[in-house]
Design a protein around this motif. Sequence first.
Motif, PDB file in Angstrom:
ATOM      1  N   ASN A   1      33.491   7.666 -30.893  1.00  0.00           N
ATOM      2  CA  ASN A   1      32.352   7.059 -30.210  1.00  0.00           C
ATOM      3  C   ASN A   1      31.415   6.338 -31.171  1.00  0.00           C
ATOM      4  O   ASN A   1      30.866   5.278 -30.837  1.00  0.00           O
ATOM      5  CB  ASN A   1      31.575   8.122 -29.426  1.00  0.00           C
ATOM      6  CG  ASN A   1      32.310   8.582 -28.182  1.00  0.00           C
ATOM      7  OD1 ASN A   1      33.275   7.950 -27.763  1.00  0.00           O
ATOM      8  ND2 ASN A   1      31.871   9.679 -27.598  1.00  0.00           N
ATOM      9  N   LEU A   2      31.231   6.899 -32.350  1.00  0.00           N
ATOM     10  CA  LEU A   2      30.386   6.238 -33.350  1.00  0.00           C
ATOM     11  C   LEU A   2      30.983   4.889 -33.754  1.00  0.00           C
ATOM     12  O   LEU A   2      30.258   3.914 -33.961  1.00  0.00           O
ATOM     13  CB  LEU A   2      30.212   7.129 -34.579  1.00  0.00           C
ATOM     14  CG  LEU A   2      29.251   8.305 -34.427  1.00  0.00           C
ATOM     15  CD1 LEU A   2      29.309   9.198 -35.664  1.00  0.00           C
ATOM     16  CD2 LEU A   2      27.819   7.820 -34.197  1.00  0.00           C
ATOM     17  N   THR A   3      32.305   4.857 -33.854  1.00  0.00           N
ATOM     18  CA  THR A   3      32.989   3.599 -34.173  1.00  0.00           C
ATOM     19  C   THR A   3      32.774   2.575 -33.066  1.00  0.00           C
ATOM     20  O   THR A   3      32.499   1.402 -33.332  1.00  0.00           O
ATOM     21  CB  THR A   3      34.501   3.843 -34.368  1.00  0.00           C
ATOM     22  OG1 THR A   3      34.694   4.801 -35.410  1.00  0.00           O
ATOM     23  CG2 THR A   3      35.209   2.540 -34.738  1.00  0.00           C
ATOM     24  N   MET A   4      32.884   3.022 -31.824  1.00  0.00           N
ATOM     25  CA  MET A   4      32.678   2.139 -30.684  1.00  0.00           C
ATOM     26  C   MET A   4      31.223   1.664 -30.612  1.00  0.00           C
ATOM     27  O   MET A   4      30.951   0.487 -30.326  1.00  0.00           O
ATOM     28  CB  MET A   4      33.069   2.856 -29.389  1.00  0.00           C
ATOM     29  CG  MET A   4      34.561   3.099 -29.252  1.00  0.00           C
ATOM     30  SD  MET A   4      34.971   4.203 -27.867  1.00  0.00           S
ATOM     31  CE  MET A   4      34.373   3.241 -26.480  1.00  0.00           C
ATOM     32  N   ILE A   5      30.292   2.572 -30.875  1.00  0.00           N
ATOM     33  CA  ILE A   5      28.868   2.217 -30.871  1.00  0.00           C
ATOM     34  C   ILE A   5      28.580   1.147 -31.918  1.00  0.00           C
ATOM     35  O   ILE A   5      27.881   0.167 -31.655  1.00  0.00           O
ATOM     36  CB  ILE A   5      27.993   3.472 -31.112  1.00  0.00           C
ATOM     37  CG1 ILE A   5      28.004   4.375 -29.881  1.00  0.00           C
ATOM     38  CG2 ILE A   5      26.553   3.070 -31.461  1.00  0.00           C
ATOM     39  CD1 ILE A   5      27.360   5.731 -30.096  1.00  0.00           C
ATOM     40  N   ALA A   6      29.138   1.335 -33.106  1.00  0.00           N
ATOM     41  CA  ALA A   6      28.942   0.363 -34.184  1.00  0.00           C
ATOM     42  C   ALA A   6      29.537  -0.991 -33.812  1.00  0.00           C
ATOM     43  O   ALA A   6      28.929  -2.044 -34.052  1.00  0.00           O
ATOM     44  CB  ALA A   6      29.578   0.880 -35.469  1.00  0.00           C
ATOM     45  N   MET A   7      30.723  -0.963 -33.197  1.00  0.00           N
ATOM     46  CA  MET A   7      31.390  -2.207 -32.809  1.00  0.00           C
ATOM     47  C   MET A   7      30.590  -2.949 -31.740  1.00  0.00           C
ATOM     48  O   MET A   7      30.331  -4.155 -31.858  1.00  0.00           O
ATOM     49  CB  MET A   7      32.790  -1.903 -32.278  1.00  0.00           C
ATOM     50  CG  MET A   7      33.568  -3.148 -31.844  1.00  0.00           C
ATOM     51  SD  MET A   7      35.109  -2.723 -30.990  1.00  0.00           S
ATOM     52  CE  MET A   7      34.459  -2.058 -29.455  1.00  0.00           C
ATOM     53  N   PHE A   8      30.179  -2.237 -30.689  1.00  0.00           N
ATOM     54  CA  PHE A   8      29.410  -2.871 -29.615  1.00  0.00           C
ATOM     55  C   PHE A   8      28.053  -3.371 -30.117  1.00  0.00           C
ATOM     56  O   PHE A   8      27.574  -4.418 -29.685  1.00  0.00           O
ATOM     57  CB  PHE A   8      29.211  -1.898 -28.452  1.00  0.00           C
ATOM     58  CG  PHE A   8      30.429  -1.705 -27.600  1.00  0.00           C
ATOM     59  CD1 PHE A   8      31.075  -2.794 -27.031  1.00  0.00           C
ATOM     60  CD2 PHE A   8      30.937  -0.441 -27.363  1.00  0.00           C
ATOM     61  CE1 PHE A   8      32.209  -2.623 -26.239  1.00  0.00           C
ATOM     62  CE2 PHE A   8      32.062  -0.252 -26.576  1.00  0.00           C
ATOM     63  CZ  PHE A   8      32.700  -1.350 -26.011  1.00  0.00           C
ATOM     64  N   SER A   9      27.443  -2.626 -31.030  1.00  0.00           N
ATOM     65  CA  SER A   9      26.153  -3.040 -31.594  1.00  0.00           C
ATOM     66  C   SER A   9      26.294  -4.337 -32.377  1.00  0.00           C
ATOM     67  O   SER A   9      25.463  -5.249 -32.244  1.00  0.00           O
ATOM     68  CB  SER A   9      25.600  -1.943 -32.517  1.00  0.00           C
ATOM     69  OG  SER A   9      25.390  -0.739 -31.824  1.00  0.00           O
ATOM     70  N   ALA A  10      27.347  -4.429 -33.192  1.00  0.00           N
ATOM     71  CA  ALA A  10      27.569  -5.630 -34.006  1.00  0.00           C
ATOM     72  C   ALA A  10      27.852  -6.842 -33.117  1.00  0.00           C
ATOM     73  O   ALA A  10      27.303  -7.928 -33.336  1.00  0.00           O
ATOM     74  CB  ALA A  10      28.734  -5.392 -34.966  1.00  0.00           C
ATOM     75  N   ILE A  11      28.714  -6.661 -32.107  1.00  0.00           N
ATOM     76  CA  ILE A  11      29.029  -7.771 -31.199  1.00  0.00           C
ATOM     77  C   ILE A  11      27.776  -8.223 -30.459  1.00  0.00           C
ATOM     78  O   ILE A  11      27.516  -9.419 -30.310  1.00  0.00           O
ATOM     79  CB  ILE A  11      30.125  -7.355 -30.194  1.00  0.00           C
ATOM     80  CG1 ILE A  11      31.440  -7.067 -30.920  1.00  0.00           C
ATOM     81  CG2 ILE A  11      30.330  -8.440 -29.138  1.00  0.00           C
ATOM     82  CD1 ILE A  11      32.516  -6.476 -30.035  1.00  0.00           C
ATOM     83  N   SER A  12      26.994  -7.267 -30.009  1.00  0.00           N
ATOM     84  CA  SER A  12      25.770  -7.580 -29.274  1.00  0.00           C
ATOM     85  C   SER A  12      24.779  -8.347 -30.135  1.00  0.00           C
ATOM     86  O   SER A  12      24.158  -9.312 -29.689  1.00  0.00           O
ATOM     87  CB  SER A  12      25.129  -6.282 -28.761  1.00  0.00           C
ATOM     88  OG  SER A  12      24.038  -6.555 -27.929  1.00  0.00           O
ATOM     89  N   ALA A  13      24.634  -7.924 -31.399  1.00  0.00           N
ATOM     90  CA  ALA A  13      23.717  -8.598 -32.322  1.00  0.00           C
ATOM     91  C   ALA A  13      24.151 -10.045 -32.568  1.00  0.00           C
ATOM     92  O   ALA A  13      23.319 -10.951 -32.644  1.00  0.00           O
ATOM     93  CB  ALA A  13      23.641  -7.835 -33.643  1.00  0.00           C
TER      94      ALA A  13
END
Length: 201
Positions: A13-25
């Motif tokens: 989940n932390l990996t997914m959170i980091a991925m979604f955060s980066a894409i969103s930014a």
Amino acid sequence: MEIMTKKVLTTKNLTMIAMFSAISAVLMVFEIQLPFSPSFVKFDFSDLPVMLGGFLIGPFAGGIIVFMKILLHFLLNGTTSFFVGDLSNLLLTLSFVLPASFIYQQKKTKKTAIQGLLVSIICTSLLAIIFNLFLIFPLYLKVLNLKMVDLINMIHVVNPLVKDVFTMIVFSLLPFNLFKYSIVSMITMLSYKKLSILFKE
């Protein structure tokens, strides 16, 4: 709270959170000017990864992604609104992702997903009016040393229907947010199923 935190903050989940955060930014950079909104209010798709993350992992994770996208965007691009725009983005994205993801997590069906998104669209569109009139616009005007009439005149230039606070709400703020969050919600519904299979929810 501790149990929920441990459940959410797994390695996957932390990996997914980091991925979604980066894409969103990154998506925050690609802004679109809509014809009926002022120059300082622009459309982007940065809420899409946030909502997908909230649906996949839950509202707590969705909230983390919101904070992370704002932080990453600031680190990469700084602020052009003395943090007023960042505050607005933070409040409205939280208002959008939390109700929908919470409702969906109660029973993960297409029906509850649609219900959650509809609730979020309405809540966020109404909260946007309250936040803007009583917090964001006053802060923005204070920073720029302007008055509300100046803001209305700025919006009137691009949207002649706006002549006072009421018409600003009816013909600018409300249409913009209904349009923005409806589009993001529709794309969420179209892409979520395939994404959930990919991540083996």
